[in-house]
Each structure stands twice: as C-alpha cells, then as structure tokens.
Design a protein around this motif. Sequence first.
Motif, PDB file in Angstrom:
ATOM      1  N   GLY A 257      11.267  -6.977   4.970  1.00  0.00           N
ATOM      2  CA  GLY A 257      11.002  -7.520   3.632  1.00  0.00           C
ATOM      3  C   GLY A 257      11.142  -6.437   2.568  1.00  0.00           C
ATOM      4  O   GLY A 257      11.629  -6.686   1.466  1.00  0.00           O
ATOM      5  N   GLU A 258      10.719  -5.230   2.893  1.00  0.00           N
ATOM      6  CA  GLU A 258      10.813  -4.135   1.925  1.00  0.00           C
ATOM      7  C   GLU A 258      12.137  -3.363   2.065  1.00  0.00           C
ATOM      8  O   GLU A 258      12.928  -3.287   1.134  1.00  0.00           O
ATOM      9  CB  GLU A 258       9.611  -3.181   2.103  1.00  0.00           C
ATOM     10  N   ALA A 259      12.373  -2.843   3.250  1.00  0.00           N
ATOM     11  CA  ALA A 259      13.488  -1.891   3.403  1.00  0.00           C
ATOM     12  C   ALA A 259      14.859  -2.550   3.248  1.00  0.00           C
ATOM     13  O   ALA A 259      15.780  -1.950   2.693  1.00  0.00           O
ATOM     14  CB  ALA A 259      13.380  -1.206   4.758  1.00  0.00           C
TER      15      ALA A 259
ATOM     16  N   MET B 297      -2.844   5.013  -0.180  1.00  0.00           N
ATOM     17  CA  MET B 297      -1.614   4.478   0.423  1.00  0.00           C
ATOM     18  C   MET B 297      -0.676   3.994  -0.674  1.00  0.00           C
ATOM     19  O   MET B 297      -1.123   3.482  -1.707  1.00  0.00           O
ATOM     20  CB  MET B 297      -1.933   3.324   1.378  1.00  0.00           C
ATOM     21  N   THR B 298       0.636   4.136  -0.417  1.00  0.00           N
ATOM     22  CA  THR B 298       1.616   3.817  -1.460  1.00  0.00           C
ATOM     23  C   THR B 298       2.752   2.908  -0.987  1.00  0.00           C
ATOM     24  O   THR B 298       3.674   2.660  -1.751  1.00  0.00           O
ATOM     25  CB  THR B 298       2.242   5.122  -2.019  1.00  0.00           C
ATOM     26  N   GLU B 299       2.730   2.450   0.242  1.00  0.00           N
ATOM     27  CA  GLU B 299       3.801   1.578   0.747  1.00  0.00           C
ATOM     28  C   GLU B 299       3.257   0.162   0.914  1.00  0.00           C
ATOM     29  O   GLU B 299       2.338  -0.069   1.727  1.00  0.00           O
ATOM     30  CB  GLU B 299       4.333   2.096   2.086  1.00  0.00           C
ATOM     31  N   SER B 300       3.846  -0.782   0.210  1.00  0.00           N
ATOM     32  CA  SER B 300       3.267  -2.131   0.151  1.00  0.00           C
ATOM     33  C   SER B 300       3.195  -2.819   1.516  1.00  0.00           C
ATOM     34  O   SER B 300       2.194  -3.468   1.834  1.00  0.00           O
ATOM     35  CB  SER B 300       4.045  -2.992  -0.837  1.00  0.00           C
ATOM     36  N   ALA B 301       4.234  -2.681   2.330  1.00  0.00           N
ATOM     37  CA  ALA B 301       4.211  -3.359   3.635  1.00  0.00           C
ATOM     38  C   ALA B 301       3.177  -2.702   4.551  1.00  0.00           C
ATOM     39  O   ALA B 301       2.424  -3.381   5.264  1.00  0.00           O
ATOM     40  CB  ALA B 301       5.594  -3.328   4.281  1.00  0.00           C
TER      41      ALA B 301
ATOM     42  N   ALA C 292       5.428  -6.367  -9.650  1.00  0.00           N
ATOM     43  CA  ALA C 292       5.860  -5.237  -8.816  1.00  0.00           C
ATOM     44  C   ALA C 292       5.444  -5.458  -7.360  1.00  0.00           C
ATOM     45  O   ALA C 292       4.763  -6.432  -7.030  1.00  0.00           O
ATOM     46  CB  ALA C 292       5.258  -3.937  -9.342  1.00  0.00           C
ATOM     47  N   ARG C 293       5.846  -4.527  -6.518  1.00  0.00           N
ATOM     48  CA  ARG C 293       5.563  -4.683  -5.080  1.00  0.00           C
ATOM     49  C   ARG C 293       4.070  -4.726  -4.777  1.00  0.00           C
ATOM     50  O   ARG C 293       3.669  -5.176  -3.707  1.00  0.00           O
ATOM     51  CB  ARG C 293       6.208  -3.541  -4.310  1.00  0.00           C
ATOM     52  N   SER C 294       3.262  -4.253  -5.693  1.00  0.00           N
ATOM     53  CA  SER C 294       1.809  -4.339  -5.522  1.00  0.00           C
ATOM     54  C   SER C 294       1.364  -5.792  -5.404  1.00  0.00           C
ATOM     55  O   SER C 294       0.249  -6.065  -4.949  1.00  0.00           O
ATOM     56  CB  SER C 294       1.105  -3.661  -6.696  1.00  0.00           C
TER      57      SER C 294
ATOM     58  N   GLY D 187       4.461   8.380  -8.096  1.00  0.00           N
ATOM     59  CA  GLY D 187       4.527   7.656  -9.377  1.00  0.00           C
ATOM     60  C   GLY D 187       4.817   6.179  -9.216  1.00  0.00           C
ATOM     61  O   GLY D 187       5.017   5.463 -10.193  1.00  0.00           O
ATOM     62  N   THR D 188       4.844   5.710  -7.992  1.00  0.00           N
ATOM     63  CA  THR D 188       5.247   4.324  -7.744  1.00  0.00           C
ATOM     64  C   THR D 188       4.026   3.393  -7.665  1.00  0.00           C
ATOM     65  O   THR D 188       2.889   3.827  -7.548  1.00  0.00           O
ATOM     66  CB  THR D 188       6.021   4.241  -6.410  1.00  0.00           C
ATOM     67  N   ILE D 189       4.336   2.124  -7.679  1.00  0.00           N
ATOM     68  CA  ILE D 189       3.344   1.043  -7.566  1.00  0.00           C
ATOM     69  C   ILE D 189       3.710   0.260  -6.316  1.00  0.00           C
ATOM     70  O   ILE D 189       4.898  -0.042  -6.147  1.00  0.00           O
ATOM     71  CB  ILE D 189       3.445   0.153  -8.846  1.00  0.00           C
ATOM     72  N   PRO D 190       2.814  -0.045  -5.423  1.00  0.00           N
ATOM     73  CA  PRO D 190       1.362   0.050  -5.543  1.00  0.00           C
ATOM     74  C   PRO D 190       0.807   1.408  -5.156  1.00  0.00           C
ATOM     75  O   PRO D 190       1.461   2.199  -4.480  1.00  0.00           O
ATOM     76  CB  PRO D 190       0.891  -0.975  -4.502  1.00  0.00           C
ATOM     77  N   THR D 191      -0.455   1.604  -5.590  1.00  0.00           N
ATOM     78  CA  THR D 191      -1.324   2.581  -4.938  1.00  0.00           C
ATOM     79  C   THR D 191      -2.590   1.826  -4.543  1.00  0.00           C
ATOM     80  O   THR D 191      -3.134   1.082  -5.364  1.00  0.00           O
ATOM     81  CB  THR D 191      -1.714   3.734  -5.884  1.00  0.00           C
TER      82      THR D 191
ATOM     83  N   LYS E 153       0.910  -0.524 -17.308  1.00  0.00           N
ATOM     84  CA  LYS E 153       2.220  -0.814 -17.900  1.00  0.00           C
ATOM     85  C   LYS E 153       3.293  -0.143 -17.049  1.00  0.00           C
ATOM     86  O   LYS E 153       3.077   0.938 -16.513  1.00  0.00           O
ATOM     87  CB  LYS E 153       2.262  -0.293 -19.330  1.00  0.00           C
ATOM     88  N   PHE E 154       4.443  -0.790 -16.967  1.00  0.00           N
ATOM     89  CA  PHE E 154       5.534  -0.306 -16.115  1.00  0.00           C
ATOM     90  C   PHE E 154       6.535   0.495 -16.940  1.00  0.00           C
ATOM     91  O   PHE E 154       6.894   0.071 -18.040  1.00  0.00           O
ATOM     92  CB  PHE E 154       6.228  -1.516 -15.478  1.00  0.00           C
ATOM     93  N   PRO E 155       7.046   1.607 -16.415  1.00  0.00           N
ATOM     94  CA  PRO E 155       6.678   2.259 -15.162  1.00  0.00           C
ATOM     95  C   PRO E 155       5.506   3.224 -15.387  1.00  0.00           C
ATOM     96  O   PRO E 155       5.531   4.002 -16.334  1.00  0.00           O
ATOM     97  CB  PRO E 155       7.953   3.020 -14.782  1.00  0.00           C
ATOM     98  N   PRO E 156       4.519   3.189 -14.508  1.00  0.00           N
ATOM     99  CA  PRO E 156       3.320   4.001 -14.731  1.00  0.00           C
ATOM    100  C   PRO E 156       3.591   5.505 -14.722  1.00  0.00           C
ATOM    101  O   PRO E 156       2.854   6.268 -15.338  1.00  0.00           O
ATOM    102  CB  PRO E 156       2.396   3.596 -13.583  1.00  0.00           C
ATOM    103  N   ARG E 157       4.672   5.901 -14.047  1.00  0.00           N
ATOM    104  CA  ARG E 157       5.055   7.318 -14.022  1.00  0.00           C
ATOM    105  C   ARG E 157       5.131   7.885 -15.442  1.00  0.00           C
ATOM    106  O   ARG E 157       4.776   9.023 -15.704  1.00  0.00           O
ATOM    107  CB  ARG E 157       6.444   7.416 -13.397  1.00  0.00           C
ATOM    108  N   PHE E 158       5.661   7.067 -16.367  1.00  0.00           N
ATOM    109  CA  PHE E 158       5.806   7.500 -17.760  1.00  0.00           C
ATOM    110  C   PHE E 158       4.730   6.916 -18.668  1.00  0.00           C
ATOM    111  O   PHE E 158       4.411   7.490 -19.684  1.00  0.00           O
ATOM    112  CB  PHE E 158       7.173   7.060 -18.312  1.00  0.00           C
TER     113      PHE E 158
HETATM  114  N1  GSH Z   1       8.629   1.244  -0.685  1.00  0.00           N
HETATM  115  C1  GSH Z   1       7.636   1.206  -1.722  1.00  0.00           C
HETATM  116  C2  GSH Z   1       8.363   1.158  -3.068  1.00  0.00           C
HETATM  117  C3  GSH Z   1       7.439   1.342  -4.249  1.00  0.00           C
HETATM  118  C4  GSH Z   1       8.217   1.236  -5.568  1.00  0.00           C
HETATM  119  O1  GSH Z   1       9.308   1.805  -5.720  1.00  0.00           O
HETATM  120  N2  GSH Z   1       7.653   0.499  -6.521  1.00  0.00           N
HETATM  121  C5  GSH Z   1       8.326   0.276  -7.777  1.00  0.00           C
HETATM  122  C6  GSH Z   1       7.753  -0.971  -8.447  1.00  0.00           C
HETATM  123  S1  GSH Z   1       8.097  -2.451  -7.586  1.00  0.00           S
HETATM  124  C7  GSH Z   1       8.050   1.409  -8.739  1.00  0.00           C
HETATM  125  O2  GSH Z   1       6.958   1.928  -8.750  1.00  0.00           O
HETATM  126  N3  GSH Z   1       9.039   1.757  -9.576  1.00  0.00           N
HETATM  127  C8  GSH Z   1       8.838   2.644 -10.664  1.00  0.00           C
HETATM  128  C9  GSH Z   1       9.265   4.046 -10.399  1.00  0.00           C
HETATM  129  O3  GSH Z   1       9.913   4.307  -9.379  1.00  0.00           O
HETATM  130  O4  GSH Z   1       8.942   4.873 -11.247  1.00  0.00           O
HETATM  131  C10 GSH Z   1       6.722  -0.003  -1.509  1.00  0.00           C
HETATM  132  O5  GSH Z   1       7.075  -0.902  -0.759  1.00  0.00           O
HETATM  133  O6  GSH Z   1       5.612  -0.033  -2.040  1.00  0.00           O
END
Ligand code: GSH
Length: 213
Positions: free
Chosen positions: A101-103, A63-67, A12-14, A51-55, A34-39
């Motif tokens: 790289g991200e957007a 912080m939650t934005e990888s870049a 993942a982006r983490s 609910g996204t990765i990374p944290t 485990k992916f997706p951690p939200r669930f």
């Molecule tokens: N723009 C955020 C995006 C974070 C993101 O969407 N991560 C994905 C994993 S690569 C995720 O958590 N997806 C699962 C979900 O949305 O529940 C970043 O660069 O960190």
Amino acid sequence: MPVLKLYHCQNARSFRVLWMLEELGLPYELEVLKFPPRFRAEGYLDINPLGTIPTLIDGGHTMTESAAICHYLVTRYGPSDLAVSPEDPAYADYLNFLVMGEATLTFPQTIYLRYTRFEPEERRLPQAAADYAQWFAARFKAAVTLMGPHYACAGRFTAADISLGYAIKLANFIGIADAVPERAQAYWACLRQRPALQRAEAADRKEAVPFRP
Ligand SMILES: N[C@@H](CCC(=O)N[C@@H](CS)C(=O)NCC(=O)O)C(=O)O
C-alpha cells in the motif's frame, strides 16, 4: 499507557494512523500541521528529523512510517483481528499488502504530485508525472488480481486494508482516480462505510492549527 500523540496533515499518510487509532478505539492526541511541516512547522525537525508526516510518539518511542505504525499499534495494543498473526496462513499476504500500500501504490503518487504541483512551474515535468500515474495504474491493475473478494487478505478487514485504502483515497484526492481499477474503487466504497474511517475523515477535516512544539 502514555498518551499517543499523532502529528498529522490533511490527506497525508498520517490518515492511515488516524484511521487505525479510530478502529482500535485508542485515546490519542492529534496535532494537525500545515503542509509541508518541514518548512511550515517550526521545531518539527527536532521531533522528526525526516520532516515527514506522520510522526507518532508513544512514550519514549518515535515512529515515522505509516504502515509500520499501523502494524505497531494493532500488535502493541491488541490483540485485535486487525492484525494477522505469524501462525495464520494469511500472514505472508498480510505483510505483503501492508507494505505494498505504501511502497508500491503510494510512492509513485508522490512523484506525480511533486512534478504536477509541489515543484515551482519551471521545474515541473509533465512527462514524469504522466509516467508515474501510468506506473501506479499498471501496478494496481496487477495488485487487484492478488486481493481477496472483499478484503485484501485473510477474509477480513485488517491493517493491510488501511494501507491499501489510503492509496486509493490519495489517488482520488489528487485527481488520478481513473488510474485505480474499478474493482478497487468498489472495495474503497465498501471501506468507506466503516464508522472508524468516517470518524477519521471528520478528524482529518479539522482546521490546521499553529504548531506548538
Ligand atoms: N513512507 C512514509 C512516507 C512519509 C511521507 O513522505 N509523508 C509525506 C506526506 S504524505 C510528507 O511528509 N511529505 C512532505 C515532505 O517530504 O517534506 C510513510 O509511509 O509514512
């Protein structure tokens, strides 16, 4: 200095953050979920409501934005050549590639993934997936014309290369390597020689562990 804690899922982006932590040689605690951690990780939404990765947790900061996290780490715990300072003529390019790289280069891949794998069969959209793979290919073809000969910018390795490098890693992982320009694949092959990236890849392969809030 408080212990930096990174919540991570394999590939993942983490991975960007893991790579940056290894480049900087900072001590950190890694929680592999485990992916997706939200669930699949009870309590995770209390830590990151998106609910996204990374944290990344740094003391009282979340912080939650990888870049952004990469830039934060390198400037907060630098000084380091991995950042480009505002006085440097390459500053504008650095920020542009860091965000690109991200957007621009990772986001379309998530549309592709969603409509080829994550949605249940009946909701998959092959046309949308193909269109976004094509969109990614077209953007990357243009982006390489703006990049320096060995690195994205500044004539050296920076956080912008971590941001772009992960976009290539993901494309290769999800099966759209053909959409990455040849020159960008050669750039990625060079980045993969970096010991910090290899350490991050070893950490990335660690088995997902049960979630402990
Ligand atoms: N723009 C955020 C995006 C974070 C993101 O969407 N991560 C994905 C994993 S690569 C995720 O958590 N997806 C699962 C979900 O949305 O529940 C970043 O660069 O960190």
